[in-house]
Write an enzyme that holds these catalytic residues in place. Structure first.
Site, PDB file in Angstrom:
ATOM      1  CG  ASP A   1     -15.114  65.741  -5.657  1.00 15.01           C
ATOM      2  OD1 ASP A   1     -14.225  66.480  -5.230  1.00 15.01           O
ATOM      3  OD2 ASP A   1     -14.945  64.902  -6.564  1.00 15.01           O
TER       4      ASP A   1
HETATM    5  N1  URA Z   1     -11.801  61.372  -5.657  1.00 12.96           N
HETATM    6  C1  URA Z   1     -12.759  62.063  -6.305  1.00 12.96           C
HETATM    7  O1  URA Z   1     -12.801  62.114  -7.521  1.00 12.96           O
HETATM    8  N2  URA Z   1     -13.683  62.698  -5.544  1.00 12.96           N
HETATM    9  C2  URA Z   1     -13.697  62.656  -4.196  1.00 12.96           C
HETATM   10  O2  URA Z   1     -14.581  63.248  -3.572  1.00 12.96           O
HETATM   11  C3  URA Z   1     -12.689  61.917  -3.554  1.00 12.96           C
HETATM   12  C4  URA Z   1     -11.749  61.291  -4.309  1.00 12.96           C
END
Ligand code: URA
Length: 235
Positions: free
Chosen positions: A104
Site C-alpha cells: 500500500d
Molecule cells: N497488507 C496490508 O494491509 N498492506 C500492505 O501493504 C501489505 C499487506
C-alpha cells in the site's frame, strides 16, 4: 546487442555515455580485442567483454531490493504520486522492470523489482504461497489469543477466508510480526481489524527467506545477486 547497451545493462553504475568514454580510452575489450566502437554489435550470451580488465558476467535479468518509503505507489503508471520506478536511481531503470508484488501507499519496506517475468509470475501466482513477513505496530496492545486465531485461518470482512498465518508477538506490547502466505488486498490491516485492533504502521521485512537489508535506508535500492534470488522463493 550494441556493446554500450550491453555494458550499461549489466553494469548499472555505467551509463552508455560512460561506456563510450571508456571505449575511446581503450579500456573495453571484446573477446580479448580492444573495442573500437561503442555501437558495435555482439552476441550478449557468448561474447567475453571486459571493462578495465574486469570481465562482465552476463546476467539476463535484474533483481532489486527496494526499501519503499511511505507516499510511493507500487505501480508503473504515472499518477499523482511517485511510483517505485520513479524513485530508483536512473542506472537501474531497464525495460520491463516492474514491482513483483504490491505494498500500500502508506506501507514501507521490501519491494522486489525485476524484469524477470517468469519469476514474478511464480511469485505472484495465488498457488505460490511464498511467505511475506511484516513488522506491525498496532493502535492497542496485542493479545496472546491472536496467535491461535491467525493460525486457524481467519475470516475477514466480506467473508473472505485467509490461509493460516504466523503471529509473532514482540516485547513491545503494541508491536508484532506477521507471516502471510498470500496477498489479499490490504490483508494485514483487514486481519487486525477483524480482531478489533488497528494497524498504525506497517513494514514488509522479508520475502521468502530473504530479509530486507537493515542498513538499506528508506528509498534505497540494492541489487540482489543470484544466490539470493533463490532465497526469495524459499519457505
Ligand atoms: N497488507 C496490508 O494491509 N498492506 C500492505 O501493504 C501489505 C499487506
Amino acid at each position: 546487442m550494441r556493446l554500450d547497451k550491453f555494458i550499461s545493462s549489466q553494469r548499472t553504475d555505467l551509463s552508455r555515455n560512460d561506456v563510450k568514454a571508456l571505449v575511446k580510452k581503450g579500456l573495453v575489450t571484446v573477446n580479448g580485442q580492444k573495442a573500437k566502437k561503442a555501437d558495435m554489435q555482439l552476441d550478449e550470451s557468448s561474447a567475453l567483454v571486459a571493462v578495465g580488465g574486469e570481465e562482465i558476467v552476463y546476467r539476463k535479468n535484474l533483481y532489486l531490493m527496494l526499501n519503499k518509503p511511505q507516499g510511493v505507489v507500487c505501480s508503473t503508471k504515472e499518477g499523482e504520486c511517485p511510483t517505485v520506478i520513479d524513485i530508483i536511481p536512473e542506472e537501474y531503470r531497464r525495460e520491463g522492470l516492474f514491482p513483483a508484488g504490491r505494498l500500500d501507499k502508506d506501507t514501507e519496506g521490501f519491494v522486489l523489482l525485476t524484469d524477470d517475468g517468469q519469476l514474478a509470475h511464480r511469485m505472484l501466482s495465488p498457488k505460490s504461497h511464498v511467505p511475506k513477513t511484516y513488522f506491525v505496530r498496532l493502535e492497542r496492545p496485542w493479545e496472546l489469543s491472536y496467535k491461535e486465531k491467525f493460525e486457524n485461518g481467519m475470516t475477514i470482512d466480506g467473508g473472505e477466508k485467509c490461509l493460516p498465518a504466523q503471529f509473532i508477538p514482540k516485547q513491545e506490547p503494541n508491536e508484532c510480526e506477521l507471516i502471510l502466505h498470500e496477498g489479499k488486498f490490504h490483508q494485514v490491516k483487514r486481519m487486525f481489524e477483524a480482531l478489533g485492533n488497528k494497524v498504525v504502521y506497517l513494514k514488509r521485512i522479508k520475502i521468502g527467506a530473504l530479509a530486507l537489508d537493515e542498513k538499506l535506508p528508506l528509498g534505497g535500492v540494492l541489487e540482489i545477486m543470484h544466490k539470493d534470488v533463490e532465497r526469495l522463493q524459499s519457505q
